[in-house]
Design a protein around this motif. Sequence first.
Motif, short mmCIF file in Angstrom:
data_model
loop_
_atom_site.label_atom_id
_atom_site.label_comp_id
_atom_site.label_asym_id
_atom_site.label_seq_id
_atom_site.Cartn_x
_atom_site.Cartn_y
_atom_site.Cartn_z
N TYR A 1 -1.35 7.74 -14.87
CA TYR A 1 -2.30 7.19 -13.90
C TYR A 1 -2.76 5.81 -14.35
O TYR A 1 -2.77 4.85 -13.57
CB TYR A 1 -3.50 8.14 -13.78
CG TYR A 1 -4.51 7.78 -12.70
CD1 TYR A 1 -4.10 7.50 -11.40
CD2 TYR A 1 -5.87 7.76 -12.96
CE1 TYR A 1 -5.02 7.19 -10.41
CE2 TYR A 1 -6.80 7.47 -11.98
CZ TYR A 1 -6.37 7.19 -10.70
OH TYR A 1 -7.28 6.89 -9.71
N VAL B 1 -12.81 -4.55 1.03
CA VAL B 1 -12.24 -3.24 0.69
C VAL B 1 -11.34 -3.36 -0.55
O VAL B 1 -11.47 -2.58 -1.50
CB VAL B 1 -11.50 -2.63 1.91
CG1 VAL B 1 -10.84 -1.31 1.53
CG2 VAL B 1 -12.46 -2.45 3.07
N GLU C 1 0.84 -1.21 0.00
CA GLU C 1 0.00 0.00 0.00
C GLU C 1 0.88 1.26 0.00
O GLU C 1 0.57 2.23 -0.69
CB GLU C 1 -0.95 -0.03 1.21
CG GLU C 1 -2.11 -0.99 0.95
CD GLU C 1 -2.66 -1.66 2.20
OE1 GLU C 1 -2.31 -1.24 3.32
OE2 GLU C 1 -3.44 -2.61 2.04
N LYS D 1 -9.13 15.07 0.49
CA LYS D 1 -9.83 13.92 1.05
C LYS D 1 -9.03 12.64 0.89
O LYS D 1 -8.08 12.56 0.12
CB LYS D 1 -11.16 13.74 0.31
CG LYS D 1 -12.14 14.90 0.48
CD LYS D 1 -13.48 14.53 -0.17
CE LYS D 1 -14.56 15.53 0.16
NZ LYS D 1 -14.54 16.70 -0.72
N GLU E 1 -3.62 -5.49 -5.82
CA GLU E 1 -4.90 -5.48 -5.07
C GLU E 1 -5.61 -6.83 -5.23
O GLU E 1 -6.27 -7.29 -4.30
CB GLU E 1 -5.86 -4.38 -5.55
CG GLU E 1 -5.34 -2.96 -5.56
CD GLU E 1 -5.25 -2.29 -4.21
OE1 GLU E 1 -4.99 -3.00 -3.22
OE2 GLU E 1 -5.41 -1.06 -4.14
N GLY F 1 -18.47 6.15 -3.80
CA GLY F 1 -18.83 7.56 -3.90
C GLY F 1 -20.33 7.77 -3.86
O GLY F 1 -21.11 6.82 -3.84
N SER G 1 -10.19 8.10 1.16
CA SER G 1 -11.40 7.29 1.14
C SER G 1 -12.03 7.15 2.54
O SER G 1 -11.34 6.86 3.53
CB SER G 1 -11.10 5.90 0.58
OG SER G 1 -12.30 5.16 0.53
N SER G 2 -13.35 7.30 2.56
CA SER G 2 -14.14 7.21 3.79
C SER G 2 -13.90 5.89 4.54
O SER G 2 -13.94 5.86 5.76
CB SER G 2 -15.62 7.32 3.43
OG SER G 2 -15.95 6.44 2.35
N ALA H 1 -12.03 -1.94 -4.22
CA ALA H 1 -10.97 -1.16 -4.88
C ALA H 1 -10.70 -1.72 -6.28
O ALA H 1 -10.57 -0.97 -7.25
CB ALA H 1 -9.70 -1.17 -4.03
N1 FAQ Z 1 -14.50 8.74 0.41
O1 FAQ Z 1 -18.29 13.57 -7.70
P1 FAQ Z 1 -17.79 12.37 -6.97
C1 FAQ Z 1 -7.96 1.45 -1.68
C2 FAQ Z 1 -15.57 12.56 -2.76
S1 FAQ Z 1 -7.87 2.89 -2.50
C3 FAQ Z 1 -14.11 10.03 0.47
O2 FAQ Z 1 -18.50 11.09 -7.23
P2 FAQ Z 1 -15.38 11.38 -8.26
C4 FAQ Z 1 -6.76 0.56 -1.65
C5 FAQ Z 1 -14.97 12.85 -4.12
O3 FAQ Z 1 -13.58 12.72 -4.11
C6 FAQ Z 1 -9.46 3.67 -2.23
N2 FAQ Z 1 -14.46 10.94 -0.46
O4 FAQ Z 1 -16.22 12.23 -7.18
C7 FAQ Z 1 -6.60 -0.06 -0.33
C8 FAQ Z 1 -15.45 14.23 -4.40
O5 FAQ Z 1 -14.62 15.10 -3.65
P3 FAQ Z 1 -14.28 16.65 -4.06
C9 FAQ Z 1 -9.51 4.95 -2.94
C10 FAQ Z 1 -15.20 10.50 -1.47
O6 FAQ Z 1 -13.96 11.69 -8.05
C11 FAQ Z 1 -7.32 -1.19 0.01
C12 FAQ Z 1 -16.84 14.23 -3.76
O7 FAQ Z 1 -16.84 13.17 -2.81
N3 FAQ Z 1 -9.74 4.73 -4.32
O8 FAQ Z 1 -8.98 1.21 -1.17
C13 FAQ Z 1 -15.62 9.17 -1.62
O9 FAQ Z 1 -15.94 11.56 -9.62
C14 FAQ Z 1 -7.17 -1.76 1.26
C15 FAQ Z 1 -17.93 13.99 -4.79
O10 FAQ Z 1 -17.84 12.66 -5.40
C16 FAQ Z 1 -9.69 5.75 -5.22
O11 FAQ Z 1 -9.40 6.87 -4.86
C17 FAQ Z 1 -15.23 8.28 -0.62
N4 FAQ Z 1 -15.57 6.97 -0.64
O12 FAQ Z 1 -15.65 9.86 -7.84
C18 FAQ Z 1 -5.70 0.47 0.57
C19 FAQ Z 1 -9.96 5.37 -6.65
N5 FAQ Z 1 -16.34 9.06 -2.74
O13 FAQ Z 1 -14.93 16.92 -5.38
C20 FAQ Z 1 -5.55 -0.10 1.83
C21 FAQ Z 1 -9.89 6.53 -7.60
C22 FAQ Z 1 -16.39 10.29 -3.30
O14 FAQ Z 1 -14.86 17.44 -2.95
C23 FAQ Z 1 -6.29 -1.24 2.17
N6 FAQ Z 1 -10.97 7.48 -7.40
N7 FAQ Z 1 -15.72 11.15 -2.54
O15 FAQ Z 1 -12.81 16.73 -4.12
C24 FAQ Z 1 -12.20 7.37 -8.01
O16 FAQ Z 1 -12.48 6.43 -8.72
C25 FAQ Z 1 -13.18 8.49 -7.78
O17 FAQ Z 1 -12.47 9.60 -7.28
C26 FAQ Z 1 -14.34 8.11 -6.80
C27 FAQ Z 1 -15.22 9.36 -6.59
C28 FAQ Z 1 -15.20 7.03 -7.40
C29 FAQ Z 1 -13.81 7.67 -5.43
#
Ligand code: FAQ
Length: 326
Positions: free
Chosen positions: A150, A131, A78, A109, A161, A202, A111-112, A135
């Motif tokens: 990216y 999780v 990670e 931000k 993953e 999201g 991830s939640s 992912a």
């Molecule tokens: N948590 O308009 P949208 C992992 C935010 S890696 C927090 O839908 P978007 C590996 C969003 O950023 C997990 N914030 O946004 C692992 C936006 O913020 P803004 C992370 C969230 O970007 C496993 C606002 O809400 N993965 O797990 C969340 O089109 C095990 C509005 O949302 C990625 O980052 C959330 N859940 O879609 C590690 C993947 N959801 O505009 C350790 C790449 C949304 O205020 C152990 N990212 N928001 O800045 C993506 O695919 C997209 O950014 C989304 C959100 C789908 C997460």
Amino acid sequence: MTATDEPVLQAHFEDTIARMSRIEPRDWMPQAYRATMIRQIAQHAHSEIIGMQPEGNWITRAPSLRRKAILLAKVQDEAGHGMYLYGAAETLGADRADLTEKLIASRQKYSSIFNYPTLSYADVGVIGWLVDGAAICNQVPLCRSSYGPYARAMIRICKEESFHQRQGYELLLTMMAGTQEQRDMVQDATNRFWWPSLMMFGPPDDASPNTERSMAWGIKPHTNDELRQRFVDMTVPQAGRLGVTLPDQRLRWNEARGRYDFGPVDWDEFNAVVSGNGPCNAQRVARRKAAHDEGAWVREAALAHAAKSEGQHCERARLTTAPHHG
Ligand code: FAQ
């Protein structure tokens, strides 16, 4: 670039996206595309780095040497994912120190999901299964994302993953074949992580401000709800094989849709966690800040070493190019 160049560059950019070709770091791109990419990549990188904490919590208490070695390797992976992703953000002109400052100041931000506590060793397995499973579902399509660095980082990240997901599932299969107490731990961890895993995709599409434009730019190939549904369809049979119940009374197969129906996600909880009020937000950010502060001397030493090496390199170059007398 002059003002008259911009329509030509914009047309070239749009054509690259339409051909599903890649935008590369030196290519012209609209400022909003650059900002969106930096936002998404930085949030993703922060998620990987903060995501080390919930499982890292169990490294010293792993039940065997084998489980400790597996968990150490996973948490290190990670960290590696975070590094590739910060590297990808730097190709867009972002400064890594600045991104870290923004994370620590809660101005960016992550991830939640990583704001929930890990209460038992079964949580390590459930994080791998659910999780990492979520992912993968979200990130495999990102291997086709329009921004080259990216998309390429995502290929290796997804391979790792997938391996993480399998180790989690294997851990849970082992626990489910153990004592009743172990099976109860797995069920309890599943109950706690199921809904937060669905939130990882999201907000629902009608409340997602970024989806439409990110899809038009080829950054995101699918909407949040499409991927959430895909995850549910993929995971329900896995839960059945494992022998755990998913905590959703409304979960059932819909013959007409050919997909599972599921109950409503608690978006109030999601919004509270994303705005800093989840169970562990304060603890996660404080830990990250402490680790950053404690690492200051390492960064200083590395910079001093780099400056010294550079000085020696210049001195050698000067000596080898200097005219010889004598
Ligand atoms: N948590 O308009 P949208 C992992 C935010 S890696 C927090 O839908 P978007 C590996 C969003 O950023 C997990 N914030 O946004 C692992 C936006 O913020 P803004 C992370 C969230 O970007 C496993 C606002 O809400 N993965 O797990 C969340 O089109 C095990 C509005 O949302 C990625 O980052 C959330 N859940 O879609 C590690 C993947 N959801 O505009 C350790 C790449 C949304 O205020 C152990 N990212 N928001 O800045 C993506 O695919 C997209 O950014 C989304 C959100 C789908 C997460």
